[in-house]
Design a protein around this motif. Structure first.
Motif, PDB file in Angstrom:
ATOM      1  N   SER A 224       0.830  -1.203   0.000  1.00  0.00           N
ATOM      2  CA  SER A 224       0.000   0.000   0.000  1.00  0.00           C
ATOM      3  C   SER A 224       0.866   1.254   0.000  1.00  0.00           C
ATOM      4  O   SER A 224       0.592   2.219  -0.726  1.00  0.00           O
ATOM      5  CB  SER A 224      -0.927  -0.018   1.220  1.00  0.00           C
ATOM      6  N   CYS A 225       1.931   1.245   0.809  1.00  0.00           N
ATOM      7  CA  CYS A 225       2.821   2.412   0.872  1.00  0.00           C
ATOM      8  C   CYS A 225       3.635   2.557  -0.409  1.00  0.00           C
ATOM      9  O   CYS A 225       3.839   3.671  -0.903  1.00  0.00           O
ATOM     10  CB  CYS A 225       3.747   2.289   2.080  1.00  0.00           C
ATOM     11  N   ILE A 226       4.112   1.441  -0.953  1.00  0.00           N
ATOM     12  CA  ILE A 226       4.878   1.500  -2.206  1.00  0.00           C
ATOM     13  C   ILE A 226       4.017   2.044  -3.336  1.00  0.00           C
ATOM     14  O   ILE A 226       4.457   2.874  -4.143  1.00  0.00           O
ATOM     15  CB  ILE A 226       5.427   0.101  -2.540  1.00  0.00           C
ATOM     16  N   ARG A 227       2.765   1.598  -3.387  1.00  0.00           N
ATOM     17  CA  ARG A 227       1.859   2.114  -4.426  1.00  0.00           C
ATOM     18  C   ARG A 227       1.625   3.611  -4.233  1.00  0.00           C
ATOM     19  O   ARG A 227       1.569   4.366  -5.206  1.00  0.00           O
ATOM     20  CB  ARG A 227       0.538   1.360  -4.387  1.00  0.00           C
ATOM     21  N   GLY A 228       1.493   4.041  -2.980  1.00  0.00           N
ATOM     22  CA  GLY A 228       1.283   5.462  -2.728  1.00  0.00           C
ATOM     23  C   GLY A 228       2.480   6.309  -3.097  1.00  0.00           C
ATOM     24  O   GLY A 228       2.333   7.459  -3.534  1.00  0.00           O
ATOM     25  N   LEU A 229       3.699   5.768  -2.936  1.00  0.00           N
ATOM     26  CA  LEU A 229       4.909   6.529  -3.233  1.00  0.00           C
ATOM     27  C   LEU A 229       5.275   6.496  -4.711  1.00  0.00           C
ATOM     28  O   LEU A 229       5.778   7.487  -5.251  1.00  0.00           O
ATOM     29  CB  LEU A 229       6.080   5.980  -2.414  1.00  0.00           C
ATOM     30  N   PHE A 230       5.022   5.365  -5.380  1.00  0.00           N
ATOM     31  CA  PHE A 230       5.543   5.200  -6.743  1.00  0.00           C
ATOM     32  C   PHE A 230       4.516   4.733  -7.763  1.00  0.00           C
ATOM     33  O   PHE A 230       4.872   4.446  -8.898  1.00  0.00           O
ATOM     34  CB  PHE A 230       6.717   4.204  -6.726  1.00  0.00           C
ATOM     35  N   GLY A 231       3.262   4.667  -7.388  1.00  0.00           N
ATOM     36  CA  GLY A 231       2.258   4.194  -8.319  1.00  0.00           C
ATOM     37  C   GLY A 231       1.061   5.100  -8.373  1.00  0.00           C
ATOM     38  O   GLY A 231       0.968   6.116  -7.684  1.00  0.00           O
TER      39      GLY A 231
ATOM     40  N   GLY B  18       2.685  -0.612 -13.029  1.00  0.00           N
ATOM     41  CA  GLY B  18       2.501   0.831 -13.080  1.00  0.00           C
ATOM     42  C   GLY B  18       3.338   1.620 -12.104  1.00  0.00           C
ATOM     43  O   GLY B  18       3.131   2.829 -11.952  1.00  0.00           O
ATOM     44  N   LEU B  19       4.294   0.993 -11.427  1.00  0.00           N
ATOM     45  CA  LEU B  19       5.169   1.729 -10.520  1.00  0.00           C
ATOM     46  C   LEU B  19       6.209   2.494 -11.336  1.00  0.00           C
ATOM     47  O   LEU B  19       6.719   2.005 -12.345  1.00  0.00           O
ATOM     48  CB  LEU B  19       5.871   0.774  -9.550  1.00  0.00           C
ATOM     49  N   SER B  20       6.542   3.705 -10.893  1.00  0.00           N
ATOM     50  CA  SER B  20       7.517   4.515 -11.619  1.00  0.00           C
ATOM     51  C   SER B  20       8.074   5.589 -10.704  1.00  0.00           C
ATOM     52  O   SER B  20       7.515   5.890  -9.640  1.00  0.00           O
ATOM     53  CB  SER B  20       6.878   5.164 -12.852  1.00  0.00           C
TER      54      SER B  20
END
Length: 470
Positions: free
Chosen positions: A156-163, A356-358
């Motif tokens: 959830s945090c990774i998606r919020g930071l990079f997705g 979709g992470l970037s």
């Protein structure tokens, strides 16, 4: 944005305060105090990107801008609840690690990430910009303490930071309820979890608490093809391959054969319920590892059968409800005993990274996890995937010998299973073996305004959350 506007603070009105911690998190905090190093309870998610590494300032600016949309990043444990830290600044959690061997590749990268520090009195996560291990590639590595969040919450945090933001959960809320039949099965499984497991071979005396990692990359489509041909899940395939690899490793490391059990995650998340990115979202259930150094279609089916109940929605909903009803001290006691080496020899986990992470318009082209290691456990095994790429990793105490044999045996069993199921001919080339063991090189750090962010890895590496029962 005007310079006077602070975006690296998470105010208490941005996150629901007074979120209760569960018994799993308290037990994981206690395990961290018993571990030789606090880093044994860290999980590190490695996002790989092509191109020249950005500056540390650029990464900090990115995180500072995104942090208000990820309120879990500002949470700290106070007593039995998660609350928001009033002194939280996202940029303080972003660091840089420069490695000195551009031929080291992902082996070097994984080895360097085995150890590192996290703040004790601040939110227990950090982000490292790592480069110098390869030409034209760098890594953004999100590390968090297992007592702060598990792999599900980390995603959830990774998606919020990079997705991109996660889609709205518009499914009707599902309330956890007790099904008498499922409750009987959950109770049976919990009772069986307290039967003793085979004990891993004793470690040699001494040691500095260093860990070792053996890892390999595999095409996820191979695992998918085996799963479809056998009528099981990818998680079942991974668990069966891991069981054979561990039994072969124990035979090589110790002549005494031992019956072993592993804990695998039990997904108790509910449809229609929005989960925060802090805490441990998955339960655990113990499963037996099939005895033998080979994996056949028959043993693969037996592995799938052993965890079949845990996939049923009524089983998961009942387990969730029972966990909510159990008094806190009882839940902590049960979790503590479940994770004791006398009852569980290892953890076997699966992590699937979202597409979709970037970062700064550069897409993440691959990702893998460097997992934790619970005190006294033989190892922690993970299968992580991103797109069509998958990575399997075994982490153990560096004093245990011949860890690279686990990866070679895992790959050999996959080759044999494919041949048995008619997915490749005997003439097909086998999977590539891992790179030979190499000592973890020294690392250098660039001083930053927030102090030195250096790490030094002392473990060894080899080349390439228990299996998710969903």
């Amino acid at each position: 944005m005007p310079a006077a506007v602070r975006t690296d603070h998470v105010r208490t009105d941005h996150v629901r305060p007074d979120t209760r911690r569960n018994g799993i998190e308290a037990v994981l905090d206690a395990l961290a105090r018993k571990a030789p190093r606090d880093s044994h309870l860290h999980n590190t998610h490695v996002l790989l990107l092509k191109g020249r590494a950005p500056t540390l300032a650029l990464v900090r600016d990115h995180v500072r801008t995104r942090a208000p949309n990820v309120p879990a990043l500002g949470c700290v444990a106070r007593g039995g609840r998660w609350t928001t830290s009033s002194a939280f600044e996202a940029a303080d959690h972003v660091h840089e690690l420069v490695l000195d061997d551009r031929t080291g590749g992902h082996d070097l990268l994984a080895s360097a990430l085995l150890d590192g520090d996290l703040p004790v009195h601040a939110p227990r996560w950090g982000l490292w910009l790592v480069h110098g291990y390869a030409d034209d590639e760098y890594a953004l590595c999100y590390r968090s303490h297992h007592g702060f969040q598990d792999a599900s919450a980390s995603q959830s945090c990774i998606r919020g930071l990079f997705g991109a933001p996660a889609p709205d959960n518009d499914a009707p809320p599902m309330r956890p309820r007790l099904s008498p039949k499922a409750a009987a099965r959950v109770t049976r499984d919990l009772a069986h979890a307290f039967l003793p497991t085979g004990r891993p071979p004793r470690l040699p005396a001494g040691g500095d608490g260093a860990r070792a990692i053996a890892r390999a990359r595999v095409d996820l489509t191979r695992l998918h093809a085996v799963a479809c041909a056998a009528g099981v899940s990818i998680n079942d395939v991974h668990l069966a391959l891991s069981a054979a690899a561990v039994h072969a490793w124990i035979r090589w490391a110790n002549p005494d054969r031992r019956t072993l059990y592993a804990c695998v995650p039990l997904d108790t998340r509910l449809r229609g319920k929005t989960e925060t990115g802090v805490g441990n979202k998955l339960g655990m259930i113990r499963v037996p590892l099939h005895d033998g150094e080979e994996v056949t279609a028959e043993s693969l089916t037996a592995t799938a059968t052993s965890a079949a109940d845990t996939r049923a929605p009524e089983y998961r909903a009942t387990a969730r409800r029972m966990l909510e009803l159990v008094p806190g001290p009882v839940g902590r006691w049960a979790t503590h005993h479940l994770l004791r080496p006398a009852h569980t020899a290892m953890i076997n986990s699966r992590v699937a990274y979202p597409r979709g992470l970037s970062f700064a318009d550069t897409p993440v082209h691959d990702a893998f996890v460097v997992p934790s290691l619970f005190p006294g456990h033989l190892c922690f095994i993970t299968l992580s995937s991103h797109g069509s790429n998958a990575h399997v990793a075994f982490v153990t105490d560096a004093r245990r010998p011949a860890l690279d044999r686990t990866i070679r045996h895992w790959q050999a069993c996959l080759d044999a299973l494919e041949a048995e199921l008619g997915l490749r001919t005997p003439e097909s080339p086998p999977a590539p073996h891992p790179h030979p063991t190499r000592p973890a090189p020294a690392t250098t750090a660039r001083p930053t305004p927030h102090g030195s962010d250096a790490q030094t890895s002392t473990a060894t590496a080899h080349h390439p959350r228990a299996a998710d029962p969903r």
